[in-house]
Design a protein around this motif. Structure first.
Motif, PDB file in Angstrom:
ATOM      1  N   SER A  77      15.320  24.212  43.010  1.00 50.98           N
ATOM      2  CA  SER A  77      14.550  22.914  43.736  1.00 50.98           C
ATOM      3  C   SER A  77      15.936  22.672  43.097  1.00 50.98           C
ATOM      4  N   ALA A  78      16.611  20.730  43.610  1.00 48.46           N
ATOM      5  CA  ALA A  78      17.461  20.350  43.339  1.00 48.46           C
ATOM      6  C   ALA A  78      16.902  19.391  42.321  1.00 48.46           C
ATOM      7  N   LEU A  79      15.920  18.763  41.753  1.00 49.97           N
ATOM      8  CA  LEU A  79      14.883  17.934  41.651  1.00 49.97           C
ATOM      9  C   LEU A  79      14.933  17.840  40.221  1.00 49.97           C
ATOM     10  N   LEU A  80      14.855  16.717  38.956  1.00 47.95           N
ATOM     11  CA  LEU A  80      14.470  17.273  37.946  1.00 47.95           C
ATOM     12  C   LEU A  80      12.878  17.595  37.909  1.00 47.95           C
ATOM     13  N   ASN A  81      12.391  16.308  38.742  1.00 47.94           N
ATOM     14  CA  ASN A  81      11.060  16.519  37.891  1.00 47.94           C
ATOM     15  C   ASN A  81      10.408  16.156  39.109  1.00 47.94           C
ATOM     16  N   VAL A  82       9.147  16.544  40.140  1.00 48.61           N
ATOM     17  CA  VAL A  82       8.599  16.471  40.678  1.00 48.61           C
ATOM     18  C   VAL A  82       8.700  15.725  41.408  1.00 48.61           C
ATOM     19  N   ASN A  83       8.405  15.589  42.840  1.00 44.53           N
ATOM     20  CA  ASN A  83       8.837  13.744  43.420  1.00 44.53           C
ATOM     21  C   ASN A  83       7.380  14.071  44.184  1.00 44.53           C
ATOM     22  N   LEU A  84       6.394  13.564  43.605  1.00 40.35           N
ATOM     23  CA  LEU A  84       5.349  13.277  44.617  1.00 40.35           C
ATOM     24  C   LEU A  84       5.245  11.998  45.828  1.00 40.35           C
ATOM     25  N   GLY A  85       6.418  11.115  45.335  1.00 45.14           N
ATOM     26  CA  GLY A  85       6.648   9.275  46.067  1.00 45.14           C
ATOM     27  C   GLY A  85       7.150  10.175  47.772  1.00 45.14           C
ATOM     28  N   PHE A  86       7.668   8.936  47.689  1.00 54.36           N
ATOM     29  CA  PHE A  86       8.861   8.633  48.922  1.00 54.36           C
ATOM     30  C   PHE A  86       9.831   9.730  49.078  1.00 54.36           C
ATOM     31  N   ARG A  87       9.657  10.464  50.508  1.00 58.10           N
ATOM     32  CA  ARG A  87      10.779  11.280  50.754  1.00 58.10           C
ATOM     33  C   ARG A  87      12.246  10.557  50.727  1.00 58.10           C
ATOM     34  N   HIS A  88      13.549  10.746  49.847  1.00 58.83           N
ATOM     35  CA  HIS A  88      14.303   9.951  50.581  1.00 58.83           C
ATOM     36  C   HIS A  88      15.764  11.330  50.611  1.00 58.83           C
ATOM     37  N   LEU A  89      16.465  10.563  51.309  1.00 58.27           N
ATOM     38  CA  LEU A  89      17.333  11.406  51.698  1.00 58.27           C
ATOM     39  C   LEU A  89      17.865  12.167  50.971  1.00 58.27           C
ATOM     40  N   ASN A  90      18.411  13.439  51.269  1.00 59.73           N
ATOM     41  CA  ASN A  90      18.947  14.351  50.674  1.00 59.73           C
ATOM     42  C   ASN A  90      19.948  14.497  51.015  1.00 59.73           C
ATOM     43  N   ARG A  91      21.568  14.328  50.611  1.00 63.77           N
ATOM     44  CA  ARG A  91      22.631  14.181  52.139  1.00 63.77           C
ATOM     45  C   ARG A  91      23.914  14.733  51.198  1.00 63.77           C
ATOM     46  N   MET A  92      23.391  15.057  50.054  1.00 58.88           N
ATOM     47  CA  MET A  92      24.621  15.803  49.624  1.00 58.88           C
ATOM     48  C   MET A  92      24.991  16.828  49.363  1.00 58.88           C
ATOM     49  N   SER A  93      26.660  17.569  50.446  1.00 62.32           N
ATOM     50  CA  SER A  93      26.844  18.497  50.346  1.00 62.32           C
ATOM     51  C   SER A  93      26.848  19.799  49.347  1.00 62.32           C
TER      52      SER A  93
END
Length: 372
Positions: free
Chosen positions: A29-45
Motif C-alpha cells: 500500500s502507498a497509503l500512510l493510513n487506512v483510507n475509508l473515505g472518498f477514493r482519490h485519484l492515484n496517478r503518480m507513475s
C-alpha cells in the motif's frame, strides 16, 4: 437425485503456450493510513532507481520501497497526498504536493532538504533543467527554482482562464534550452527555460467546454507531438509552432513514439497507431476497459493500463494481447518498466503498488500432484 454441473465460459483472453506471463512479485500500500473515505485519484507513475521505488498517493503522502523486496524504506506525510509525480537529479528527489508546497528530499533516507510554498496543488511532475527545477502548478503558474537551495529564479503565470477545465496539467518538457508547455486555456507555448520569456505560442484547444492541453509534449525530429483534450493530436514544427499535420481525435496523455510509429491513447477510450511522418491512422486498438494510460515500451512489447481493467502487454509486431494482470481496481497512472530485468511497476486506483515480472515460461496452474 441427479446433480448437474455446468461450466461457465467467460470472455477471457486466449493466450498460447508461447506467450509470456505476468507474475506478481509483491504488492504494497502507498497509503500512510487506512483510507475509508472518498477514493482519490492515484496517478503518480512510480519513480525508479536501481534499488528504490518512490510512489505517492492522492490521499496522505509519499513512500519509498526497496525494489527487490517491496519493504518500505521511508515515508513522508503530505496533506492531500502527492498526485502529480516526482523528478530525480543525482540523490535529490523533487515533487509538488497537493498541500501547496514544493519539496526536495534525499531519495535514500527521505531527509528533507527544503520545501517552498507554491500556493497551489501540483498535478504533474517537475522537470530538472541544468541547475534549475521547473514546476507548473494547478493555477497555471510555471516556477523555476534553484535545485540546490530552492530559491525562486523566475515565475511565469498564464493569466488566461478557461470556463471549464479538467483536473490535470501539462508537465514541462525542455529541449535545447526551450521549455514546451500546455495550459488549461488551450494555449501551448515555447518558453526560454533560462528567463521564462515566451518564444512562441499556439492556440490548440478551441472547444467551448474543455480547452485543456494537458499532455506533456514529445519531440520526434522536427515534430513536436502534443494533444488537446477536445480536439486533436498535433504535429507542430518545434521552431515556430506551425502545424505539420493533425489527427482529429482528442487526448490528454503523452504519446509513445517507437521507430516510425506513434501510439496515442485517446480521450475516446482507444489507442490509435499512427504513421509518424504523415499522421495517417494505421491501426485502432479498441475494447479497452475504460481509458488507456500512457503506453510504454518493454523490449518487443507495448505495456499500458486500463482505468477500469488491467495491466496489458501487447506484441509490437502485430499488436496481439499476450498477457494481462488485474489488480481488481484498474489504474490511471502510467506504468514504469525496467527493460533489462523485464519488470513492470504500477499503482492501482486503490493506491496499491505492484511489481510484476514478465516471464517467458508459463507455470502449471495445478500445483498438486499424485504420489503412490
Amino acid at each position: 437425485m441427479k446433480f448437474f454441473f455446468c461450466l461457465a465460459l467467460f470472455a477471457l483472453p486466449i493466450f498460447s503456450k508461447a506467450d509470456p506471463i505476468l507474475s506478481r512479485q509483491w504488492a504494497r500500500s502507498a497509503l500512510l493510513n487506512v483510507n475509508l473515505g472518498f477514493r482519490h485519484l492515484n496517478r503518480m507513475s512510480p519513480l525508479l532507481t536501481e534499488e528504490i521505488l518512490v510512489q505517492g498517493n492522492g490521499v496522505d503522502g509519499i513512500k519509498a520501497f526497496n525494489r527487490n523486496s517491496g519493504h518500505e524504506i521511508w515515508s513522508l506525510k503530505v496533506k492531500n497526498g502527492v498526485e502529480g509525480g516526482a523528478a530525480l537529479s543525482e540523490d535529490r528527489l523533487y515533487f509538488g504536493g497537493n498541500d501547496g508546497f514544493f519539496y526536495s528530499l534525499d531519495i535514500a533516507s527521505g531527509r528533507l532538504y527544503w520545501k517552498v510554498p507554491v500556493n497551489s496543488e501540483s498535478l504533474t511532475h517537475p522537470t530538472v533543467d541544468g541547475n534549475s527545477v521547473l514546476l507548473v502548478t494547478g493555477n497555471n503558474t510555471l516556477h523555476a527554482f534553484d535545485k540546490t537551495s530552492g530559491e525562486t529564479i523566475w515565475i511565469k503565470t498564464n493569466a488566461a482562464k478557461s470556463n471549464m477545465s479538467l483536473r490535470g496539467q501539462s508537465a514541462p518538457m525542455v529541449n535545447s534550452g526551450i521549455l514546451y508547455l500546455g495550459f488549461s486555456d488551450g494555449t501551448f507555448a515555447a518558453i526560454n527555460s533560462q528567463n521564462g520569456r515566451e518564444v512562441w505560442s499556439k492556440r490548440l484547444g478551441d472547444d467551448k467546454k474543455f480547452t485543456d492541453v494537458d499532455a506533456k509534449a514529445v519531440i520526434a525530429g522536427q515534430c513536436l507531438l502534443v494533444s488537446s483534450f477536445a480536439n486533436s493530436l498535433f504535429c507542430l514544427d518545434k521552431n515556430n509552432g506551425n502545424i505539420i499535420w493533425r489527427h482529429d481525435v482528442g487526448g490528454y496523455l503523452s504519446v509513445f513514439v517507437d521507430s516510425d510509429k506513434i501510439y496515442y491513447p485517446t480521450a475516446e477510450g482507444e489507442i490509435h497507431v499512427l504513421d509518424l511522418a504523415s499522421g495517417k491512422l494505421l491501426k485502432k486498438i479498441v475494447k479497452i476497459r475504460g481509458l488507456a494510460t500512457e503506453i510504454i515500451g518493454l523490449n518487443q512489447y507495448l505495456v499500458y493500463g486500463e482505468s477500469e481493467g488491467a495491466i496489458v502487454v501487447r506484441a509490437k509486431e502485430n499488436f496481439k494481447k499476450v498477457a494481462e494482470f488485474s489488480s481488481g481496481r484498474g489504474l490511471f497512472s502510467r506504468p514504469s518498466v525496467d527493460e533489462k530485468k523485464n519488470q513492470i511497476y504500477f499503482v492501482s486506483n486503490d493506491a496499491n503498488v505492484f511489481r510484476l515480472d514478465l516471464r517467458n515460461e508459463r507455470e502449471n496452474p495445478f500445483k498438486w500432484s499424485y504420489e503412490n
